[in-house]
Every structure is written in structure tokens, then in C-alpha cells.
Design a protein around this motif. Sequence first.
Motif, PDB file in Angstrom:
ATOM      1  N   GLY A  56      24.595 -57.410 -44.078  1.00 34.28           N
ATOM      2  CA  GLY A  56      25.868 -56.699 -44.159  1.00 34.28           C
ATOM      3  C   GLY A  56      26.260 -56.001 -42.870  1.00 34.28           C
ATOM      4  N   ASP A  57      25.308 -55.808 -41.955  1.00 31.02           N
ATOM      5  CA  ASP A  57      25.623 -55.161 -40.679  1.00 31.02           C
ATOM      6  C   ASP A  57      26.562 -56.032 -39.859  1.00 31.02           C
ATOM      7  OD1 ASP A  57      23.958 -53.046 -41.239  1.00 31.02           O
ATOM      8  OD2 ASP A  57      22.438 -53.537 -39.717  1.00 31.02           O
ATOM      9  N   LYS A  58      27.474 -55.365 -39.136  1.00 30.68           N
ATOM     10  CA  LYS A  58      28.366 -56.028 -38.195  1.00 30.68           C
ATOM     11  C   LYS A  58      28.237 -55.304 -36.873  1.00 30.68           C
ATOM     12  CE  LYS A  58      31.861 -57.323 -41.612  1.00 30.68           C
ATOM     13  NZ  LYS A  58      33.285 -57.244 -41.982  1.00 30.68           N
ATOM     14  N   LYS A  59      28.250 -56.066 -35.784  1.00 27.38           N
ATOM     15  CA  LYS A  59      28.244 -55.430 -34.468  1.00 27.38           C
ATOM     16  C   LYS A  59      28.728 -56.413 -33.419  1.00 27.38           C
ATOM     17  CE  LYS A  59      23.411 -56.013 -32.924  1.00 27.38           C
ATOM     18  NZ  LYS A  59      22.231 -55.271 -32.521  1.00 27.38           N
ATOM     19  N   THR A  60      29.061 -55.871 -32.265  1.00 31.35           N
ATOM     20  CA  THR A  60      29.489 -56.676 -31.121  1.00 31.35           C
ATOM     21  C   THR A  60      28.452 -56.508 -30.032  1.00 31.35           C
ATOM     22  OG1 THR A  60      31.820 -56.392 -31.692  1.00 31.35           O
ATOM     23  CG2 THR A  60      31.320 -57.026 -29.426  1.00 31.35           C
ATOM     24  N   ILE A  61      28.032 -57.640 -29.452  1.00 26.69           N
ATOM     25  CA  ILE A  61      27.050 -57.602 -28.370  1.00 26.69           C
ATOM     26  C   ILE A  61      27.621 -58.306 -27.139  1.00 26.69           C
ATOM     27  CG2 ILE A  61      25.035 -57.484 -29.887  1.00 26.69           C
ATOM     28  CD1 ILE A  61      24.583 -60.501 -29.371  1.00 26.69           C
ATOM     29  N   SER A  62      27.219 -57.849 -25.966  1.00 23.60           N
ATOM     30  CA  SER A  62      27.555 -58.506 -24.703  1.00 23.60           C
ATOM     31  C   SER A  62      26.266 -59.066 -24.131  1.00 23.60           C
ATOM     32  CB  SER A  62      28.164 -57.514 -23.715  1.00 23.60           C
ATOM     33  OG  SER A  62      29.424 -57.091 -24.180  1.00 23.60           O
ATOM     34  N   ILE A  63      26.326 -60.317 -23.733  1.00 25.53           N
ATOM     35  CA  ILE A  63      25.139 -60.989 -23.206  1.00 25.53           C
ATOM     36  C   ILE A  63      25.406 -61.383 -21.762  1.00 25.53           C
ATOM     37  CG2 ILE A  63      23.542 -62.916 -23.481  1.00 25.53           C
ATOM     38  CD1 ILE A  63      24.367 -63.037 -26.438  1.00 25.53           C
ATOM     39  N   PRO A  64      24.648 -60.802 -20.804  1.00 25.46           N
ATOM     40  CA  PRO A  64      24.842 -61.193 -19.410  1.00 25.46           C
ATOM     41  C   PRO A  64      24.444 -62.657 -19.208  1.00 25.46           C
ATOM     42  CG  PRO A  64      22.966 -59.697 -19.630  1.00 25.46           C
ATOM     43  CD  PRO A  64      23.596 -59.809 -20.978  1.00 25.46           C
ATOM     44  N   ALA A  65      24.995 -63.290 -18.192  1.00 22.93           N
ATOM     45  CA  ALA A  65      24.751 -64.707 -17.919  1.00 22.93           C
ATOM     46  C   ALA A  65      23.260 -65.046 -17.890  1.00 22.93           C
ATOM     47  CB  ALA A  65      25.402 -65.115 -16.599  1.00 22.93           C
ATOM     48  N   ASP A  66      22.438 -64.164 -17.331  1.00 24.79           N
ATOM     49  CA  ASP A  66      20.992 -64.438 -17.224  1.00 24.79           C
ATOM     50  C   ASP A  66      20.311 -64.557 -18.582  1.00 24.79           C
ATOM     51  OD1 ASP A  66      21.230 -64.458 -14.496  1.00 24.79           O
ATOM     52  OD2 ASP A  66      20.332 -62.487 -14.188  1.00 24.79           O
ATOM     53  N   GLU A  67      20.879 -63.931 -19.621  1.00 22.84           N
ATOM     54  CA  GLU A  67      20.297 -64.020 -20.963  1.00 22.84           C
ATOM     55  C   GLU A  67      21.078 -64.994 -21.843  1.00 22.84           C
ATOM     56  OE1 GLU A  67      19.777 -60.134 -22.643  1.00 22.84           O
ATOM     57  OE2 GLU A  67      18.691 -59.414 -20.879  1.00 22.84           O
ATOM     58  N   ALA A  68      22.030 -65.699 -21.219  1.00 17.20           N
ATOM     59  CA  ALA A  68      22.825 -66.690 -21.941  1.00 17.20           C
ATOM     60  C   ALA A  68      22.475 -68.072 -21.382  1.00 17.20           C
ATOM     61  CB  ALA A  68      24.312 -66.374 -21.807  1.00 17.20           C
ATOM     62  N   TYR A  69      23.349 -68.633 -20.562  1.00 18.02           N
ATOM     63  CA  TYR A  69      23.123 -69.977 -20.021  1.00 18.02           C
ATOM     64  C   TYR A  69      22.747 -69.963 -18.548  1.00 18.02           C
ATOM     65  CZ  TYR A  69      24.786 -71.549 -24.479  1.00 18.02           C
ATOM     66  OH  TYR A  69      24.901 -71.761 -25.832  1.00 18.02           O
ATOM     67  N   GLY A  70      22.419 -68.774 -18.028  1.00 14.75           N
ATOM     68  CA  GLY A  70      21.979 -68.661 -16.647  1.00 14.75           C
ATOM     69  C   GLY A  70      23.126 -68.719 -15.654  1.00 14.75           C
ATOM     70  N   PRO A  71      22.782 -68.534 -14.382  1.00 10.77           N
ATOM     71  CA  PRO A  71      23.818 -68.567 -13.342  1.00 10.77           C
ATOM     72  C   PRO A  71      24.264 -70.007 -13.060  1.00 10.77           C
ATOM     73  CG  PRO A  71      21.652 -68.287 -12.355  1.00 10.77           C
ATOM     74  CD  PRO A  71      21.451 -68.256 -13.844  1.00 10.77           C
ATOM     75  N   ARG A  72      25.470 -70.157 -12.509  1.00 13.84           N
ATOM     76  CA  ARG A  72      25.907 -71.481 -12.045  1.00 13.84           C
ATOM     77  C   ARG A  72      25.030 -71.875 -10.873  1.00 13.84           C
ATOM     78  NH1 ARG A  72      29.806 -74.579 -12.777  1.00 13.84           N
ATOM     79  NH2 ARG A  72      30.085 -75.116 -10.612  1.00 13.84           N
ATOM     80  N   GLN A  73      24.671 -73.132 -10.819  1.00 11.54           N
ATOM     81  CA  GLN A  73      23.832 -73.635  -9.733  1.00 11.54           C
ATOM     82  C   GLN A  73      24.605 -74.704  -8.978  1.00 11.54           C
ATOM     83  OE1 GLN A  73      19.881 -74.722 -11.139  1.00 11.54           O
ATOM     84  NE2 GLN A  73      20.138 -73.343 -12.867  1.00 11.54           N
TER      85      GLN A  73
END
Length: 151
Positions: A56-73
Amino acid sequence: MQQVKKGDQIKVHYHGRLTDGTTFDSSAGRQPLEFEVGSGMVIKGFDEGVTGMAVGDKKTISIPADEAYGPRQEEMVIEFPIKNFPPDITPEVGMTLQMHGDNGQELPVVITAINEESITLDANHPLAGKELVFDLELVDIKGKSPLIIAP
């Protein structure tokens, strides 16, 4: 009240967007996403974001690129000679294709530019280098199944 921890099988509704508000994925109108927390089935920041939530909990999170799909290479962007392009395909900017790596693994690439000599292919994940924002709603938690060992 039970809270999400590593090893739990959970169901979560989500709305994923970029920091400019552009939606890139959502479970709206579909079944909630089901996965085992900590198993590597989702990006690291998503795993960490659901940890500690209760049904039932709702929340909004922000995920920096390093913890998502990484930096563009930039080394993932290649120039491919147009003369080697399959003759039965008409290349267009934005077109997604599958290339085969040296180990035989399929690699999705997007055509980002075309000129007389070459085609520019980008093998970066489309969300690489981007901070992601997720609105989450925890729907269900199933604890880890007990392991039964025969005597």
C-alpha cells in the motif's frame, strides 16, 4: 507490518520518467511488475528504492545514472561502412537493429546518423547517462520460500 527486504518476491506498480517529465515506461493498464528483490532482475536503484516499503505504500524515487543504466560510453558509438550494410534494409535515423558481437551475443543498436560513407550506430542503452524518476506503489510481498532439505 511486513516490509520489503532482499529475497522477497514483490509486485509493484510504477511510472518511470526522465527528470524533464517524459514517461519512458509504466505499468498502468498492465499487471504490476513482479520480481525478487536483490536478484539483479531490475536496476540497482529500483531494488534499493522498494526496500523497506510495505503493501500500500507509495513513493517517488530518483535514481542517478550510475545506479540505473550507467553513463553513456562513447566507445559504444561506431561508424559502420555503408558499403557493408545489408542491401535489403533501407537505413533510417532512429531505426533499431541487431548486431552480433564477437561472442555471438546480439546487441541492439540505433542508427543516429547516415552519410555517403558510413552509418553511425549507437549501442548504448537508450536510458544510459540519464537520471530516472519512478513513482512506486507496492502491491504485494511474498516472503522468500523456506528451503526444505531432505534428510
